[in-house]
Design an enzyme around this catalytic site. Sequence first.
Site, PDB file in Angstrom:
ATOM      1  CE1 TYR A 174      81.463   1.989  31.243  1.00 23.62           C
ATOM      2  CE2 TYR A 174      79.169   1.707  30.644  1.00 23.62           C
ATOM      3  CZ  TYR A 174      80.373   1.174  31.047  1.00 23.62           C
ATOM      4  OH  TYR A 174      80.482  -0.180  31.258  1.00 23.62           O
ATOM      5  CE1 TYR A 211      80.574  -1.892  27.898  1.00 28.45           C
ATOM      6  CE2 TYR A 211      80.708  -4.265  27.647  1.00 28.45           C
ATOM      7  CZ  TYR A 211      80.377  -3.166  28.399  1.00 28.45           C
ATOM      8  OH  TYR A 211      79.847  -3.331  29.653  1.00 28.45           O
TER       9      TYR A 211
END
Lengths: 141, 397
Positions: free
Chosen positions: B298, B349
Amino acid sequence: MSEKLAVALPGDQVHITTSPATEPFWLAARDSRLVAPRCGNCGHFRLPPTPFCPQCQSTEVDWVQLSGQATVYSFAVVHGFPGLPDITLVPVVVDLPDAPGARLVSNVIDVDPAEVYIGMPLEVTFSPIADGWQLPLFRAG
Amino acid sequence: MTGASGQVAIAGVGATPYYRRGESYPQTITELAGQAILAACEDAGISVTQIDGFAYYSGAGAGYGQSMDTAEFMETLGIPEVTFSASLTSGGGGSAGSIGLARAAILAGDATYVVTVMALQQARQRLGTVFAAVPPNPLNSFLQPSGLSGPGHLMSVLARRHMHLYGTRREAFAEIAISQRKNAANRPKALKRTPITLDDYFSARMIAEPLCLLDFCLETDGAVAVITTSLERARDLKQRPVPVVAAAHGGTREWGRAFAWMGMPDEMFASSGHAPVAKKLYQRAGVGPADIDVALLYDHFSAMVLMQLEDYGFCAKGEGGPFVESGAIRYEGGSIPLNTHGGQLSEAYIIGMTHVKEGVEQMRGTAINQVKDAELALVTGGPAALPVSGLILGRDS
């Protein structure tokens, strides 16, 4: 390297709210006093103020007046804020030597950001914000 | 992977196009999520009417201020009945772990085809400065006045501490941004494909020193959905199944609310908060970091990728800087190819879900930047306020 002195956000744009657990902190700040909650049972400091002591689960709290001395634990140099593109802020996480284990998030003001360093000694000051409250800020100590 | 009993697998993935912030408007969150769900069903070779479970994260939130709702999906997509509808708490830290939630539902016999979906649209509020926009509450009143207006501003303080403790250099953060951009260069859907150099990095606008624009992930719109089912069922579907080897979410009190709190003990402050989850994940999978072939970590902010590399044991604590600067994370020539899809720094994203999608494609052997003979993929969610999460995907035999 930088020329602009760091400031805080304009006080009239800074709003806080309180709960029964946090209100004593802000009431003291309004009187220009920095306080921290110490567990009335085991003596553990905590910030932000929360209902229970994480060490012993007690709800007993002694509000201890602190000296206002602090040291820089870490910090950022922030360029711009929504609606204030040219502002330079030095948000800071401070250790409080007379409230070990508790940290406060604030700003270092009136300083060249290039001169701020981890471990730098600071001293509290108070500045008016919205609704008659005051915010603790820090200057080089 | 041989015996299918008691195992689950990802059977389908789907996504919308990715958009720059706000440009998916006037589509709604429900439309974006619905498109991704339909695409994931198409990929798996099932009808959307076969979905009987929803396993969300982020409290079924769609970014900040918007949310998704199972009943609304049922109404518009014509899903006749659900037997499981639940979410992990908090925010993006649950992205990888939401597949573990789906697995729990399937292993308990609560549902058969479970969808995990995230949709994001930033037409009304950008995430980059979201903390300047949320109303004050008693806890954030201890944070918000400082002007740390977004997640990256908060994490810049952790990055600075890491640099102080271990001598980590901005060159290491740069390497993460540069190598991920290189991975995005050949991906048609990636929003940032132009290569960047070290000079570009050091010329980029400083947002929250020590982090600059290129350390921050993109602000984008879109949706990604994943269908999880039993491995046995998945083997009868259209795609090669991608077994869920292990999933874990949670964390310890010392991390807690993390950078919204800033009270972490020193050994945890300059970290990703993932170390406890990493330990459980590897234990459950019966593997270690040396067994992982591709790491999909992440990447909301480059510095937090570096700290995850440490917390997942790819290098020792504090060694993330030299490790990254050695080229170890590069797709070509690296020992642990990282974010082969370009990640959130360069592709798009969608709050962690593109990493799950890339993990599936790597394990199917169909990734655009395929890691040759990859057998295990690590996918993570967060650093964020707990829970943070990890997922290990495998290759079906």
